[in-house]
Motif scaffolding. Structure first.
Motif, PDB file in Angstrom:
ATOM      1  N   PRO A 226      21.556  -5.808   8.254  1.00  0.00           N
ATOM      2  CA  PRO A 226      20.439  -6.452   8.838  1.00  0.00           C
ATOM      3  C   PRO A 226      20.380  -8.121   8.109  1.00  0.00           C
ATOM      4  CG  PRO A 226      19.700  -4.408   8.267  1.00  0.00           C
ATOM      5  CD  PRO A 226      21.267  -4.529   7.739  1.00  0.00           C
ATOM      6  N   GLY A 227      21.074  -8.221   6.632  1.00  0.00           N
ATOM      7  CA  GLY A 227      21.009  -9.381   6.035  1.00  0.00           C
ATOM      8  C   GLY A 227      21.844 -10.534   6.845  1.00  0.00           C
ATOM      9  N   LYS A 228      22.790 -10.123   7.888  1.00  0.00           N
ATOM     10  CA  LYS A 228      23.583 -11.067   8.611  1.00  0.00           C
ATOM     11  C   LYS A 228      22.687 -11.492  10.069  1.00  0.00           C
ATOM     12  CE  LYS A 228      28.000  -9.443   6.827  1.00  0.00           C
ATOM     13  NZ  LYS A 228      29.431  -8.631   7.402  1.00  0.00           N
ATOM     14  N   GLN A 229      21.552 -10.852  10.257  1.00  0.00           N
ATOM     15  CA  GLN A 229      20.922 -11.108  11.470  1.00  0.00           C
ATOM     16  C   GLN A 229      19.625 -11.685  11.371  1.00  0.00           C
ATOM     17  OE1 GLN A 229      21.728  -6.724  12.439  1.00  0.00           O
ATOM     18  NE2 GLN A 229      21.744  -7.501  14.512  1.00  0.00           N
ATOM     19  N   TYR A 230      19.373 -12.378  10.350  1.00  0.00           N
ATOM     20  CA  TYR A 230      18.195 -13.229  10.096  1.00  0.00           C
ATOM     21  C   TYR A 230      18.326 -14.606  10.598  1.00  0.00           C
ATOM     22  CZ  TYR A 230      15.540  -9.715   7.449  1.00  0.00           C
ATOM     23  OH  TYR A 230      14.968  -8.512   7.296  1.00  0.00           O
ATOM     24  N   LYS A 231      17.332 -15.114  11.223  1.00  0.00           N
ATOM     25  CA  LYS A 231      17.269 -16.422  11.647  1.00  0.00           C
ATOM     26  C   LYS A 231      16.107 -17.266  10.991  1.00  0.00           C
ATOM     27  CE  LYS A 231      19.050 -15.222  16.159  1.00  0.00           C
ATOM     28  NZ  LYS A 231      18.782 -15.593  17.585  1.00  0.00           N
ATOM     29  N   ASN A 232      16.051 -18.628  11.230  1.00  0.00           N
ATOM     30  CA  ASN A 232      14.932 -19.352  10.540  1.00  0.00           C
ATOM     31  C   ASN A 232      14.586 -20.513  11.577  1.00  0.00           C
ATOM     32  OD1 ASN A 232      16.327 -21.867   9.696  1.00  0.00           O
ATOM     33  ND2 ASN A 232      17.825 -20.379   9.083  1.00  0.00           N
ATOM     34  N   TYR A 233      13.513 -20.822  11.282  1.00  0.00           N
ATOM     35  CA  TYR A 233      13.028 -22.337  12.087  1.00  0.00           C
ATOM     36  C   TYR A 233      11.926 -22.835  11.081  1.00  0.00           C
ATOM     37  CZ  TYR A 233       8.966 -19.353  13.309  1.00  0.00           C
ATOM     38  OH  TYR A 233       7.790 -18.502  13.431  1.00  0.00           O
ATOM     39  N   THR A 234      11.844 -24.216  11.361  1.00  0.00           N
ATOM     40  CA  THR A 234      10.582 -24.795  11.045  1.00  0.00           C
ATOM     41  C   THR A 234       9.901 -25.288  11.819  1.00  0.00           C
ATOM     42  OG1 THR A 234      11.965 -25.697   9.149  1.00  0.00           O
ATOM     43  CG2 THR A 234       9.957 -26.602   9.463  1.00  0.00           C
ATOM     44  N   ALA A 235       8.410 -24.895  12.097  1.00  0.00           N
ATOM     45  CA  ALA A 235       7.568 -25.359  13.342  1.00  0.00           C
ATOM     46  C   ALA A 235       6.431 -26.185  12.727  1.00  0.00           C
ATOM     47  CB  ALA A 235       6.825 -23.880  13.784  1.00  0.00           C
ATOM     48  N   PHE A 236       6.510 -27.337  13.347  1.00  0.00           N
ATOM     49  CA  PHE A 236       5.572 -28.246  12.959  1.00  0.00           C
ATOM     50  C   PHE A 236       5.472 -29.427  14.098  1.00  0.00           C
ATOM     51  CE2 PHE A 236       9.160 -29.938  11.056  1.00  0.00           C
ATOM     52  CZ  PHE A 236       9.174 -31.221  11.170  1.00  0.00           C
ATOM     53  N   GLU A 237       4.427 -29.949  14.292  1.00  0.00           N
ATOM     54  CA  GLU A 237       4.269 -31.510  14.902  1.00  0.00           C
ATOM     55  C   GLU A 237       4.073 -32.670  14.288  1.00  0.00           C
ATOM     56  OE1 GLU A 237       5.133 -31.191  18.183  1.00  0.00           O
ATOM     57  OE2 GLU A 237       5.278 -29.087  18.405  1.00  0.00           O
ATOM     58  N   SER A 238       4.397 -33.492  14.585  1.00  0.00           N
ATOM     59  CA  SER A 238       4.323 -34.680  13.405  1.00  0.00           C
ATOM     60  C   SER A 238       4.122 -35.896  14.358  1.00  0.00           C
ATOM     61  CB  SER A 238       5.694 -34.994  12.470  1.00  0.00           C
ATOM     62  OG  SER A 238       5.344 -36.135  11.673  1.00  0.00           O
ATOM     63  N   ALA A 239       3.385 -36.974  13.952  1.00  0.00           N
ATOM     64  CA  ALA A 239       3.137 -38.535  14.518  1.00  0.00           C
ATOM     65  C   ALA A 239       4.452 -39.262  14.399  1.00  0.00           C
ATOM     66  CB  ALA A 239       1.893 -39.103  13.828  1.00  0.00           C
ATOM     67  N   ASN A 240       4.384 -40.039  15.217  1.00  0.00           N
ATOM     68  CA  ASN A 240       5.640 -41.134  15.098  1.00  0.00           C
ATOM     69  C   ASN A 240       5.067 -42.342  14.728  1.00  0.00           C
ATOM     70  OD1 ASN A 240       7.431 -39.259  16.459  1.00  0.00           O
ATOM     71  ND2 ASN A 240       6.765 -39.708  18.590  1.00  0.00           N
ATOM     72  N   ILE A 241       5.845 -42.716  13.624  1.00  0.00           N
ATOM     73  CA  ILE A 241       5.436 -43.996  13.076  1.00  0.00           C
ATOM     74  C   ILE A 241       6.587 -44.932  13.271  1.00  0.00           C
ATOM     75  CG2 ILE A 241       4.889 -45.193  11.084  1.00  0.00           C
ATOM     76  CD1 ILE A 241       3.498 -42.596   9.844  1.00  0.00           C
ATOM     77  N   GLU A 242       6.243 -46.240  13.678  1.00  0.00           N
ATOM     78  CA  GLU A 242       7.322 -47.162  13.545  1.00  0.00           C
ATOM     79  C   GLU A 242       7.032 -48.367  12.668  1.00  0.00           C
ATOM     80  OE1 GLU A 242       7.642 -49.160  17.512  1.00  0.00           O
ATOM     81  OE2 GLU A 242       8.372 -47.102  18.423  1.00  0.00           O
ATOM     82  N   TYR A 243       7.955 -48.907  11.902  1.00  0.00           N
ATOM     83  CA  TYR A 243       7.628 -49.682  10.823  1.00  0.00           C
ATOM     84  C   TYR A 243       9.174 -50.796  10.872  1.00  0.00           C
ATOM     85  CZ  TYR A 243      10.530 -46.840   7.840  1.00  0.00           C
ATOM     86  OH  TYR A 243      11.700 -46.045   7.481  1.00  0.00           O
ATOM     87  N   GLU A 244       8.826 -51.711  10.070  1.00  0.00           N
ATOM     88  CA  GLU A 244       9.716 -52.853   9.987  1.00  0.00           C
ATOM     89  C   GLU A 244       9.955 -53.234   8.386  1.00  0.00           C
ATOM     90  OE1 GLU A 244       9.373 -56.291  12.404  1.00  0.00           O
ATOM     91  OE2 GLU A 244       9.728 -55.296  14.111  1.00  0.00           O
ATOM     92  N   SER A 245      10.994 -53.425   7.998  1.00  0.00           N
ATOM     93  CA  SER A 245      11.266 -54.008   6.462  1.00  0.00           C
ATOM     94  C   SER A 245      11.949 -55.234   6.485  1.00  0.00           C
ATOM     95  CB  SER A 245      11.888 -52.916   5.963  1.00  0.00           C
ATOM     96  OG  SER A 245      12.268 -53.127   4.402  1.00  0.00           O
ATOM     97  N   ASN A 246      11.246 -56.084   6.084  1.00  0.00           N
ATOM     98  CA  ASN A 246      11.838 -57.605   5.821  1.00  0.00           C
ATOM     99  C   ASN A 246      11.427 -58.293   4.685  1.00  0.00           C
ATOM    100  OD1 ASN A 246      12.770 -60.118   6.197  1.00  0.00           O
ATOM    101  ND2 ASN A 246      12.297 -60.375   8.365  1.00  0.00           N
ATOM    102  N   GLN A 247      12.321 -58.016   3.617  1.00  0.00           N
ATOM    103  CA  GLN A 247      11.751 -58.808   2.442  1.00  0.00           C
ATOM    104  C   GLN A 247      12.036 -59.916   2.128  1.00  0.00           C
ATOM    105  OE1 GLN A 247      14.646 -57.519  -0.981  1.00  0.00           O
ATOM    106  NE2 GLN A 247      16.391 -57.085   0.826  1.00  0.00           N
ATOM    107  N   TYR A 248      12.316 -60.954   3.318  1.00  0.00           N
ATOM    108  CA  TYR A 248      12.331 -62.289   3.047  1.00  0.00           C
ATOM    109  C   TYR A 248      11.021 -63.140   3.765  1.00  0.00           C
ATOM    110  CZ  TYR A 248      17.310 -61.436   2.166  1.00  0.00           C
ATOM    111  OH  TYR A 248      18.473 -60.658   1.560  1.00  0.00           O
TER     112      TYR A 248
END
Length: 330
Positions: A226-248
């Motif tokens: 059985p140890g060879k027959q386990y699966k996994n997943y990560t279930a979540f929904e997340s917001a999308n964020i757009e950003y810019e980085s300009n240090q000048y």
């Protein structure tokens, strides 16, 4: 007509099972287990032609194990090997004594010496222009495993609790053990033989032929942990964020801290859809899975030709008197 109805029923039930996906739908469908299951789609089939017939039968059996082998790992650090070994042995003896109180015998425990290594660290010193790091000897580390045979799974949680009292937190693996596999083999072979007889009867409806009495048979019999027959997943929904980085141009940097997402692990054994027969299919327990792959080939009988009788040759000769007579060579 009956064949069409059977196919319609299979498609109908397949649709029903697809309605209940649960959170496992978040898992990608390219796992090894999925590919292994798909390999069986072309195995439980019949091939027959003028030269003979071949049958492939697959049987799956969910079997409760007789015992479990639990491996727990621990390590110890100290300045000397002697002190290091003394400390880790003291922890092991304390843990073994607590297991004996739970009914586990001395012969059901084994300590496996894994490794002994030196430990190094760094010592720092600084000057006006630089920081110097010098590697120094820090002592030794010893790693050992304790392997425990367990027959009653209800003690599993208690064993883990007792292990934590001695700072043993690493559960390396759990092996499932079945003693009498010969009986399982016989049971599955009998089921495969019943399926074979059924397929032969179906075959005969398309035209009965005479085959050799002794077929060619190949059996592949094995189990999956059985140890060879386990699966996994990560279930979540997340917001999308757009950003810019300009240090000048004076804009601020955006630092985003993510919440921890839990990964779910679950047992996913061999899919029963690809097998001719599944034994113990409705057990909720995580069991061992035994698989039997049976291949049988029959050759078409070739009618024996009746040997032709050799024609008797008749010889004639003429006597000196001019008479024609038959020469008898018997």
């Amino acid at each position: 007509m009956k064949l069409k109805i059977a196919i319609a029923c299979l498609l109908f039930f397949g649709t029903i099972s697809a309605q209940h996906g649960a959170n496992q739908v978040y898992q990608t469908q390219n796992s090894n287990n999925y590919r292994e299951n798909s390999n069986y789609q072309n195995q439980n089939k019949i091939n027959f032609g003028p030269d003979g017939a071949s049958y492939k039968i697959n049987v799956l059996n969910n079997v409760r194990p007789d015992s479990y082998i639990i491996t727990l790992g621990l390590n110890q650090e100290s300045l000397s090997v002697k002190e290091c070994n003394s400390k880790i042995n003291s922890r092991l003896e304390g843990f073994k004594n607590s297991l004996k109180k739970l009914g586990i015998k001395e012969e059901e425990m084994f300590v496996d010496f894994i490794s002994q290594t030196k430990i190094y660290d760094y010592k720092s010193s600084s000057t006006t222009n630089q920081v110097n790091l010098t590697q120094i000897d820090k002592g030794f580390e010893i790693k050992k495993n304790i392997i425990v045979k367990l027959k009653n799974t209800k003690l599993y949680d208690k064993i883990i609790e007792e292990a934590s009292e001695f700072e043993i937190h690493n559960i390396v693996k759990v092996d499932y053990i079945k003693a009498n596999t010969e009986k399982i083999y016989e049971e599955m072979f009998a089921e495969a033989n019943v399926i074979l007889e059924s397929k032969i009867k179906l075959h005969q409806k398309f035209g009965k032929k005479e085959y050799e009495e002794v077929p060619q048979v190949a059996v592949n019999f094995y189990s999956i942990q059985p140890g060879k027959q386990y699966k996994n997943y990560t279930a979540f929904e997340s917001a999308n964020i757009e950003y810019e980085s300009n240090q000048y141009n004076g804009r601020k940097h955006l630092v985003r801290q993510e919440e921890r997402k839990n990964t779910t692990y679950y047992y996913d054994g061999m899919t029963p859809d690809f097998f001719d027969k599944v034994l113990n299919p409705d057990s909720p327990e995580v069991n061992m899975q035994f698989i039997m792959e049976l291949s049988i080939s029959y050759k078409t009988k070739i009618p024996k030709e009746t040997p032709k009788k050799e024609e008797e040759k008749v010889y004639h000769f003429i006597t000196p008197n001019g008479d024609l007579r038959v020469l008898n060579l018997k």
